[in-house]
Write a protein that holds these residues in place. Sequence first.
Motif, mmCIF file in Angstrom:
data_model
loop_
_atom_site.group_PDB
_atom_site.id
_atom_site.type_symbol
_atom_site.label_atom_id
_atom_site.label_comp_id
_atom_site.label_asym_id
_atom_site.label_seq_id
_atom_site.Cartn_x
_atom_site.Cartn_y
_atom_site.Cartn_z
ATOM 1 N N ASP A 88 3.784 3.978 -3.308
ATOM 2 C CA ASP A 88 2.541 4.598 -3.755
ATOM 3 C C ASP A 88 2.197 5.705 -2.754
ATOM 4 O O ASP A 88 2.832 5.869 -1.724
ATOM 5 C CB ASP A 88 1.411 3.573 -3.907
ATOM 6 C CG ASP A 88 1.003 2.914 -2.609
ATOM 7 O OD1 ASP A 88 1.536 3.286 -1.553
ATOM 8 O OD2 ASP A 88 0.151 2.028 -2.662
ATOM 9 N N TRP A 89 1.179 6.480 -3.079
ATOM 10 C CA TRP A 89 0.836 7.655 -2.292
ATOM 11 C C TRP A 89 0.474 7.279 -0.852
ATOM 12 O O TRP A 89 0.827 7.958 0.094
ATOM 13 C CB TRP A 89 -0.296 8.395 -2.983
ATOM 14 C CG TRP A 89 -0.684 9.652 -2.306
ATOM 15 C CD1 TRP A 89 -1.876 9.927 -1.732
ATOM 16 C CD2 TRP A 89 0.130 10.808 -2.106
ATOM 17 N NE1 TRP A 89 -1.866 11.176 -1.186
ATOM 18 C CE2 TRP A 89 -0.635 11.742 -1.411
ATOM 19 C CE3 TRP A 89 1.444 11.133 -2.452
ATOM 20 C CZ2 TRP A 89 -0.150 12.985 -1.044
ATOM 21 C CZ3 TRP A 89 1.920 12.375 -2.086
ATOM 22 C CH2 TRP A 89 1.127 13.276 -1.393
ATOM 23 N N THR A 90 -0.234 6.182 -0.670
ATOM 24 C CA THR A 90 -0.635 5.747 0.664
ATOM 25 C C THR A 90 0.579 5.414 1.522
ATOM 26 O O THR A 90 0.632 5.775 2.705
ATOM 27 C CB THR A 90 -1.559 4.517 0.571
ATOM 28 O OG1 THR A 90 -2.652 4.840 -0.272
ATOM 29 C CG2 THR A 90 -2.050 4.097 1.925
ATOM 30 N N GLN A 91 1.563 4.744 0.961
ATOM 31 C CA GLN A 91 2.768 4.402 1.719
ATOM 32 C C GLN A 91 3.529 5.661 2.133
ATOM 33 O O GLN A 91 4.092 5.708 3.228
ATOM 34 C CB GLN A 91 3.664 3.483 0.897
ATOM 35 C CG GLN A 91 3.087 2.097 0.714
ATOM 36 C CD GLN A 91 3.891 1.281 -0.280
ATOM 37 O OE1 GLN A 91 4.343 1.792 -1.304
ATOM 38 N NE2 GLN A 91 4.063 0.004 0.022
ATOM 39 N N LEU A 92 3.542 6.684 1.270
ATOM 40 C CA LEU A 92 4.190 7.945 1.639
ATOM 41 C C LEU A 92 3.459 8.593 2.807
ATOM 42 O O LEU A 92 4.089 9.073 3.754
ATOM 43 C CB LEU A 92 4.251 8.904 0.452
ATOM 44 C CG LEU A 92 4.840 10.281 0.775
ATOM 45 C CD1 LEU A 92 6.282 10.170 1.239
ATOM 46 C CD2 LEU A 92 4.725 11.202 -0.431
ATOM 47 N N LYS A 93 2.144 8.613 2.770
ATOM 48 C CA LYS A 93 1.377 9.192 3.872
ATOM 49 C C LYS A 93 1.656 8.460 5.180
ATOM 50 O O LYS A 93 1.822 9.081 6.222
ATOM 51 C CB LYS A 93 -0.122 9.171 3.557
ATOM 52 C CG LYS A 93 -0.508 10.162 2.472
ATOM 53 C CD LYS A 93 -2.006 10.318 2.361
ATOM 54 C CE LYS A 93 -2.654 9.067 1.852
ATOM 55 N NZ LYS A 93 -4.096 9.216 1.592
ATOM 56 N N LEU A 94 1.732 7.129 5.125
ATOM 57 C CA LEU A 94 2.041 6.360 6.322
ATOM 58 C C LEU A 94 3.443 6.675 6.830
ATOM 59 O O LEU A 94 3.666 6.795 8.043
ATOM 60 C CB LEU A 94 1.892 4.864 6.056
ATOM 61 C CG LEU A 94 0.466 4.365 5.811
ATOM 62 C CD1 LEU A 94 0.483 2.903 5.392
ATOM 63 C CD2 LEU A 94 -0.402 4.579 7.026
ATOM 64 N N LEU A 95 4.394 6.809 5.920
ATOM 65 C CA LEU A 95 5.768 7.140 6.302
ATOM 66 C C LEU A 95 5.815 8.501 6.989
ATOM 67 O O LEU A 95 6.476 8.671 8.013
ATOM 68 C CB LEU A 95 6.666 7.129 5.065
ATOM 69 C CG LEU A 95 8.143 7.376 5.268
ATOM 70 C CD1 LEU A 95 8.758 6.263 6.097
ATOM 71 C CD2 LEU A 95 8.842 7.489 3.936
ATOM 72 N N LEU A 96 5.076 9.472 6.459
ATOM 73 C CA LEU A 96 5.041 10.797 7.064
ATOM 74 C C LEU A 96 4.366 10.784 8.433
ATOM 75 O O LEU A 96 4.704 11.578 9.308
ATOM 76 C CB LEU A 96 4.311 11.780 6.139
ATOM 77 C CG LEU A 96 5.053 12.145 4.860
ATOM 78 C CD1 LEU A 96 4.155 12.937 3.943
ATOM 79 C CD2 LEU A 96 6.322 12.916 5.177
ATOM 80 N N GLU A 97 3.429 9.886 8.636
ATOM 81 C CA GLU A 97 2.740 9.771 9.916
ATOM 82 C C GLU A 97 3.543 8.976 10.943
ATOM 83 O O GLU A 97 3.163 8.913 12.101
ATOM 84 C CB GLU A 97 1.373 9.113 9.728
ATOM 85 C CG GLU A 97 0.385 9.986 9.012
ATOM 86 C CD GLU A 97 0.043 11.238 9.803
ATOM 87 O OE1 GLU A 97 -0.067 11.156 11.045
ATOM 88 O OE2 GLU A 97 -0.101 12.291 9.173
ATOM 89 N N GLY A 98 4.615 8.325 10.517
ATOM 90 C CA GLY A 98 5.456 7.592 11.454
ATOM 91 C C GLY A 98 5.107 6.134 11.584
ATOM 92 O O GLY A 98 5.505 5.488 12.549
ATOM 93 N N ILE A 99 4.379 5.602 10.640
ATOM 94 C CA ILE A 99 3.981 4.202 10.710
ATOM 95 C C ILE A 99 4.868 3.388 9.789
ATOM 96 O O ILE A 99 4.961 3.672 8.592
ATOM 97 C CB ILE A 99 2.502 4.032 10.312
ATOM 98 C CG1 ILE A 99 1.630 4.829 11.270
ATOM 99 C CG2 ILE A 99 2.115 2.561 10.302
ATOM 100 C CD1 ILE A 99 0.197 4.927 10.863
#
Length: 121
Positions: A88-99
């Motif tokens: 989902d969109w939130t997981q992509l944002k976390l992946l991009l942030e390095g989490i």
Amino acid sequence: MFFPEGRIRVFICRVPVDMRKSFDGLSALVRPTFAQDPLSSHCFVFVNRRATQMRVLYWDRTGYSLWAKRLERGRFWDWRTPPASELDWTQLKLLLEGIEVGRQRHRYHRQASENLAEIAG
């Protein structure tokens, strides 16, 4: 980064992709790789073999958008255990942030000497 509106789906290519590809090359990979329409307003994520570069292809009513990120340290993931094929969109944002969601930690930690140099500088 511009965030697309509404509820979108995020598809991740689970095999390495040549990062020399741009809009047309990546959009040509969408149909055979994901069985999706590249004009569907979903995000399609492609990562290179070393997992240090990521490109996200997105169609917004007027044309393609291509987001790119290159890591200076660490990797997005290990190819032996890539993430799920859809996020989902939130997981992509976390992946991009390095989490890393499953591990609840950052991909890499800054050295203490780097932290001290940043504070002193």
